[in-house]
Design a protein around this motif. Structure first.
Motif, PDB file in Angstrom:
ATOM      1  N   PRO A  84       0.820  -1.222   0.000  1.00 38.41           N
ATOM      2  CA  PRO A  84       0.000   0.000   0.000  1.00 38.41           C
ATOM      3  C   PRO A  84       0.842   1.255   0.000  1.00 38.41           C
ATOM      4  O   PRO A  84       0.509   2.231  -0.654  1.00 38.41           O
ATOM      5  CB  PRO A  84      -0.813  -0.127   1.285  1.00 38.41           C
ATOM      6  N   ILE A  85       1.966   1.312   0.680  1.00 39.85           N
ATOM      7  CA  ILE A  85       2.840   2.498   0.695  1.00 39.85           C
ATOM      8  C   ILE A  85       3.408   2.760  -0.695  1.00 39.85           C
ATOM      9  O   ILE A  85       3.409   3.889  -1.190  1.00 39.85           O
ATOM     10  CB  ILE A  85       3.964   2.313   1.729  1.00 39.85           C
ATOM     11  N   HIS A  86       3.886   1.758  -1.403  1.00 36.17           N
ATOM     12  CA  HIS A  86       4.442   1.898  -2.762  1.00 36.17           C
ATOM     13  C   HIS A  86       3.372   2.391  -3.738  1.00 36.17           C
ATOM     14  O   HIS A  86       3.612   3.267  -4.599  1.00 36.17           O
ATOM     15  CB  HIS A  86       5.018   0.555  -3.213  1.00 36.17           C
ATOM     16  N   HIS A  87       2.189   1.892  -3.637  1.00 34.65           N
ATOM     17  CA  HIS A  87       1.092   2.279  -4.535  1.00 34.65           C
ATOM     18  C   HIS A  87       0.714   3.750  -4.346  1.00 34.65           C
ATOM     19  O   HIS A  87       0.483   4.489  -5.317  1.00 34.65           O
ATOM     20  CB  HIS A  87      -0.109   1.380  -4.258  1.00 34.65           C
ATOM     21  N   GLU A  88       0.689   4.185  -3.103  1.00 33.48           N
ATOM     22  CA  GLU A  88       0.364   5.596  -2.843  1.00 33.48           C
ATOM     23  C   GLU A  88       1.441   6.525  -3.407  1.00 33.48           C
ATOM     24  O   GLU A  88       1.139   7.619  -3.921  1.00 33.48           O
ATOM     25  CB  GLU A  88       0.216   5.831  -1.347  1.00 33.48           C
ATOM     26  N   ASN A  89       2.692   6.139  -3.400  1.00 34.81           N
ATOM     27  CA  ASN A  89       3.772   6.952  -3.976  1.00 34.81           C
ATOM     28  C   ASN A  89       3.618   7.116  -5.490  1.00 34.81           C
ATOM     29  O   ASN A  89       3.838   8.191  -6.044  1.00 34.81           O
ATOM     30  CB  ASN A  89       5.130   6.337  -3.671  1.00 34.81           C
ATOM     31  N   GLU A  90       3.247   6.040  -6.149  1.00 38.50           N
ATOM     32  CA  GLU A  90       3.032   6.120  -7.594  1.00 38.50           C
ATOM     33  C   GLU A  90       1.887   7.059  -7.936  1.00 38.50           C
ATOM     34  O   GLU A  90       1.972   7.868  -8.880  1.00 38.50           O
ATOM     35  CB  GLU A  90       2.745   4.727  -8.160  1.00 38.50           C
ATOM     36  N   ILE A  91       0.810   6.970  -7.178  1.00 39.66           N
ATOM     37  CA  ILE A  91      -0.354   7.842  -7.421  1.00 39.66           C
ATOM     38  C   ILE A  91       0.040   9.300  -7.211  1.00 39.66           C
ATOM     39  O   ILE A  91      -0.318  10.176  -8.003  1.00 39.66           O
ATOM     40  CB  ILE A  91      -1.523   7.442  -6.497  1.00 39.66           C
TER      41      ILE A  91
ATOM     42  N   LYS B 248       2.207  10.523 -10.150  1.00 40.12           N
ATOM     43  CA  LYS B 248       1.404  10.771 -11.347  1.00 40.12           C
ATOM     44  C   LYS B 248       0.595  12.051 -11.204  1.00 40.12           C
ATOM     45  O   LYS B 248       0.461  12.830 -12.147  1.00 40.12           O
ATOM     46  CB  LYS B 248       0.470   9.590 -11.617  1.00 40.12           C
ATOM     47  N   ARG B 249       0.075  12.256 -10.017  1.00 40.70           N
ATOM     48  CA  ARG B 249      -0.724  13.455  -9.789  1.00 40.70           C
ATOM     49  C   ARG B 249       0.143  14.717  -9.923  1.00 40.70           C
ATOM     50  O   ARG B 249      -0.262  15.711 -10.514  1.00 40.70           O
ATOM     51  CB  ARG B 249      -1.368  13.397  -8.408  1.00 40.70           C
ATOM     52  N   ASN B 250       1.368  14.649  -9.381  1.00 41.20           N
ATOM     53  CA  ASN B 250       2.279  15.788  -9.488  1.00 41.20           C
ATOM     54  C   ASN B 250       2.693  16.043 -10.935  1.00 41.20           C
ATOM     55  O   ASN B 250       2.801  17.190 -11.380  1.00 41.20           O
ATOM     56  CB  ASN B 250       3.520  15.552  -8.628  1.00 41.20           C
ATOM     57  N   ARG B 251       2.931  14.944 -11.672  1.00 39.65           N
ATOM     58  CA  ARG B 251       3.306  15.092 -13.085  1.00 39.65           C
ATOM     59  C   ARG B 251       2.164  15.720 -13.884  1.00 39.65           C
ATOM     60  O   ARG B 251       2.378  16.601 -14.729  1.00 39.65           O
ATOM     61  CB  ARG B 251       3.671  13.738 -13.686  1.00 39.65           C
ATOM     62  N   ALA B 252       0.965  15.289 -13.645  1.00 41.85           N
ATOM     63  CA  ALA B 252      -0.194  15.858 -14.345  1.00 41.85           C
ATOM     64  C   ALA B 252      -0.364  17.329 -14.005  1.00 41.85           C
ATOM     65  O   ALA B 252      -0.664  18.158 -14.880  1.00 41.85           O
ATOM     66  CB  ALA B 252      -1.459  15.077 -13.991  1.00 41.85           C
ATOM     67  N   ALA B 253      -0.156  17.660 -12.718  1.00 39.67           N
ATOM     68  CA  ALA B 253      -0.274  19.066 -12.315  1.00 39.67           C
ATOM     69  C   ALA B 253       0.800  19.911 -12.987  1.00 39.67           C
ATOM     70  O   ALA B 253       0.542  21.052 -13.422  1.00 39.67           O
ATOM     71  CB  ALA B 253      -0.176  19.178 -10.796  1.00 39.67           C
ATOM     72  N   MET B 254       2.042  19.372 -13.106  1.00 40.99           N
ATOM     73  CA  MET B 254       3.121  20.095 -13.757  1.00 40.99           C
ATOM     74  C   MET B 254       2.814  20.300 -15.245  1.00 40.99           C
ATOM     75  O   MET B 254       3.029  21.385 -15.806  1.00 40.99           O
ATOM     76  CB  MET B 254       4.443  19.339 -13.587  1.00 40.99           C
ATOM     77  N   GLU B 255       2.301  19.261 -15.911  1.00 41.68           N
ATOM     78  CA  GLU B 255       1.950  19.390 -17.321  1.00 41.68           C
ATOM     79  C   GLU B 255       0.866  20.444 -17.522  1.00 41.68           C
ATOM     80  O   GLU B 255       0.920  21.250 -18.459  1.00 41.68           O
ATOM     81  CB  GLU B 255       1.486  18.038 -17.874  1.00 41.68           C
ATOM     82  N   ALA B 256      -0.113  20.440 -16.648  1.00 37.98           N
ATOM     83  CA  ALA B 256      -1.175  21.441 -16.735  1.00 37.98           C
ATOM     84  C   ALA B 256      -0.619  22.841 -16.518  1.00 37.98           C
ATOM     85  O   ALA B 256      -0.993  23.791 -17.215  1.00 37.98           O
ATOM     86  CB  ALA B 256      -2.275  21.129 -15.712  1.00 37.98           C
ATOM     87  N   PHE B 257       0.299  22.964 -15.569  1.00 43.12           N
ATOM     88  CA  PHE B 257       0.888  24.272 -15.278  1.00 43.12           C
ATOM     89  C   PHE B 257       1.713  24.771 -16.468  1.00 43.12           C
ATOM     90  O   PHE B 257       1.629  25.942 -16.847  1.00 43.12           O
ATOM     91  CB  PHE B 257       1.762  24.168 -14.022  1.00 43.12           C
ATOM     92  N   VAL B 258       2.519  23.879 -17.054  1.00 40.56           N
ATOM     93  CA  VAL B 258       3.326  24.253 -18.215  1.00 40.56           C
ATOM     94  C   VAL B 258       2.430  24.660 -19.381  1.00 40.56           C
ATOM     95  O   VAL B 258       2.721  25.624 -20.125  1.00 40.56           O
ATOM     96  CB  VAL B 258       4.266  23.108 -18.619  1.00 40.56           C
ATOM     97  N   SER B 259       1.316  23.959 -19.550  1.00 40.50           N
ATOM     98  CA  SER B 259       0.373  24.320 -20.611  1.00 40.50           C
ATOM     99  C   SER B 259      -0.177  25.719 -20.391  1.00 40.50           C
ATOM    100  O   SER B 259      -0.329  26.503 -21.340  1.00 40.50           O
ATOM    101  CB  SER B 259      -0.769  23.306 -20.678  1.00 40.50           C
ATOM    102  N   LYS B 260      -0.457  26.033 -19.121  1.00 38.83           N
ATOM    103  CA  LYS B 260      -0.939  27.374 -18.810  1.00 38.83           C
ATOM    104  C   LYS B 260       0.121  28.427 -19.147  1.00 38.83           C
ATOM    105  O   LYS B 260      -0.195  29.519 -19.640  1.00 38.83           O
ATOM    106  CB  LYS B 260      -1.309  27.472 -17.331  1.00 38.83           C
ATOM    107  N   VAL B 261       1.387  28.088 -18.888  1.00 38.98           N
ATOM    108  CA  VAL B 261       2.474  29.021 -19.193  1.00 38.98           C
ATOM    109  C   VAL B 261       2.568  29.274 -20.704  1.00 38.98           C
ATOM    110  O   VAL B 261       2.660  30.418 -21.170  1.00 38.98           O
ATOM    111  CB  VAL B 261       3.813  28.501 -18.649  1.00 38.98           C
TER     112      VAL B 261
END
Length: 432
Positions: A36-43, A46-59
């Protein structure tokens, strides 16, 4: 020595089973906590990567919007004659876009890249749409800029055309004044000779060349087939020989104009008035023609004079109604000439100038000699240096050359000959 009794087998088996159970329970417990600890790290990753992609798109979207707003500001700055409010509005949009970028920078530094509750993939899509819209706006702005530049260039072109027209008219008037004073004013009746006739002839041929150039431009603008025009003037054999020679096509058109304008030149009246009105004595007739020469050289735009009647006759004969309609889209000039007027158009003014100079040549010719003849070498005639010269000005000594086209007719005054100008051809050699 007595040995100690061994522990019962059942008791040993119980201990082993207890230890084994304890080990197995620990293993199962460890395995249950790790995954369960490893699975939460992956999630989270992924969430941080998606947020970064969205932020870069906004830029990127914000940068594209800034470029679009700045392009609009450049347009308003480059063309200051436009509305001042439009300039202020474009300036405000640029400032707003800089503020958006500044806010994005602040959030990036503080790590606040989460974009409210909007899903990242939606933010990416909306940003891409905004970026594409900004690119479209940039292209539209550049298109408007090019259109305004075209309008500005067209306005400058029209201004320069009007200025050139005024300069050309001024130069033309000065040229006429200088030419008239140098060519015509110095001619005196007591000093008349063939040289005066030759000078005025060249003076007239110059205006014919100018009219030919104008007529060719009008024909090209009206999409006339120059080959068909030449075919109507010369023989088919000569057309096939010279069809690729643009200069020869100009000679062919000049030949047609000379033939029409010089028709009737040998007649004292030039086809306008009857000979009975002329003085009977030779000297008096010569003085009469020289007096008309002097009068006409100062006033040549009066439709009621003999020259005006001559000009009307030549225009209506040479410029066919279908030809005028094709060149100009109407018959306004012909209508004006038929009603006794001189239309104030470039085409007719140049025609009138040409006709005026030929009329002066006719008056001068009969001032020099009581009898003036005109001759035109026939096609196929053997070249004669006495009666002919090459229209190109080249010296021709080979009598094997034959005439393919007479461009300018020749003249006979008393016993003197003014050479005709012809196009020559000899088998196996280029035309001259």
């Amino acid at each position: 020595m007595d040995s100690q009794p061994a522990p019962p087998l059942r008791s040993r088996s119980l201990v082993v089973r207890t230890l084994n159970n304890a080990i197995h329970r620990k293993t199962r417990s460890s395995t249950f906590c790790f995954f369960p600890i490893h699975h939460e790290n992956e999630i989270e990753e992924k969430r941080n990567r998606a947020a970064m992609e969205a932020f870069v798109s906004k830029v990127f979207a914000a940068v594209s919007s800034l470029k679009s707003s700045y392009a609009q500001l450049q347009i308003e700055t480059q063309f200051p004659f436009r509305d001042q409010k439009a300039f202020e509005s474009a300036d405000e949009r640029v400032v707003d876009e800089f503020q958006v970028l500044s806010e994005l920078k602040r959030r990036f530094v503080k790590g606040e890249m989460e974009i409210n509750s909007t899903p990242p993939y939606m933010t990416v899509m909306l940003s891409e749409i905004e970026e594409q819209q900004s690119l479209i706006n940039i292209h539209m702005i550049m298109l408007r800029k090019l259109q305004m530049e075209i309008q500005e260039k067209e306005a400058q072109t029209e201004y320069l055309k009007r200025k050139l027209c005024k300069i050309s008219q001024s130069n033309g008037a000065m040229e006429k004044k200088v030419s008239n004073s140098s060519v015509l004013e110095r001619i005196r009746f007591t000093d008349l000779n063939l040289n005066h006739f030759t000078v005025v002839l060249n003076y007239g041929l110059k205006s014919i060349r100018s009219f030919v150039k104008l007529l060719m431009l009008k024909m090209e603008s009206a999409n006339w087939d120059s080959d068909e025009v030449v075919k109507a003037i010369i023989a088919t054999e000569d057309f096939n020989l010279f069809r690729e020679d643009r200069e020869f096509k100009a000679f062919a058109l000049k030949s047609f104009i000379c033939r029409e304008m010089f028709t009737g030149f040998s007649n004292r009246s030039f086809g306008v008035q009857k000979d009975e009105n002329l003085p009977r004595e030779t000297l008096q007739r010569r003085r009469f023609f020289f007096q008309q020469f002097q009068e006409t050289r100062s006033v040549h735009q009066n439709p009621n004079t003999s020259f005006g009647k001559f000009l009307k006759l030549k225009y209506l004969r040479m410029i066919h109604p279908k030809m005028e309609s094709s060149l100009f889209g109407n018959l306004n000039q012909r209508t004006a000439v038929e009603s006794g007027g001189f239309p104030a158009t470039e085409f007719f003014e140049m025609f009138a100038e040409m006709g005026w100079r030929i009329w002066l040549l006719h008056r001068l010719g009969f001032s020099i000699a009581d009898k003036v003849e005109i001759f035109e070498p026939k096609r196929g005639s053997r070249f004669s240096p006495v009666f002919m010269e090459s229209v190109t000005g080249d010296h021709v000594s080979d009598v094997d050359f034959t005439v393919s086209l007479t461009v300018v007719p020749g003249f006979k005054l008393r016993r003197t000959v003014v050479q005709s100008q012809v196009c020559l051809h000899s088998p196996g050699t280029p035309a001259k």
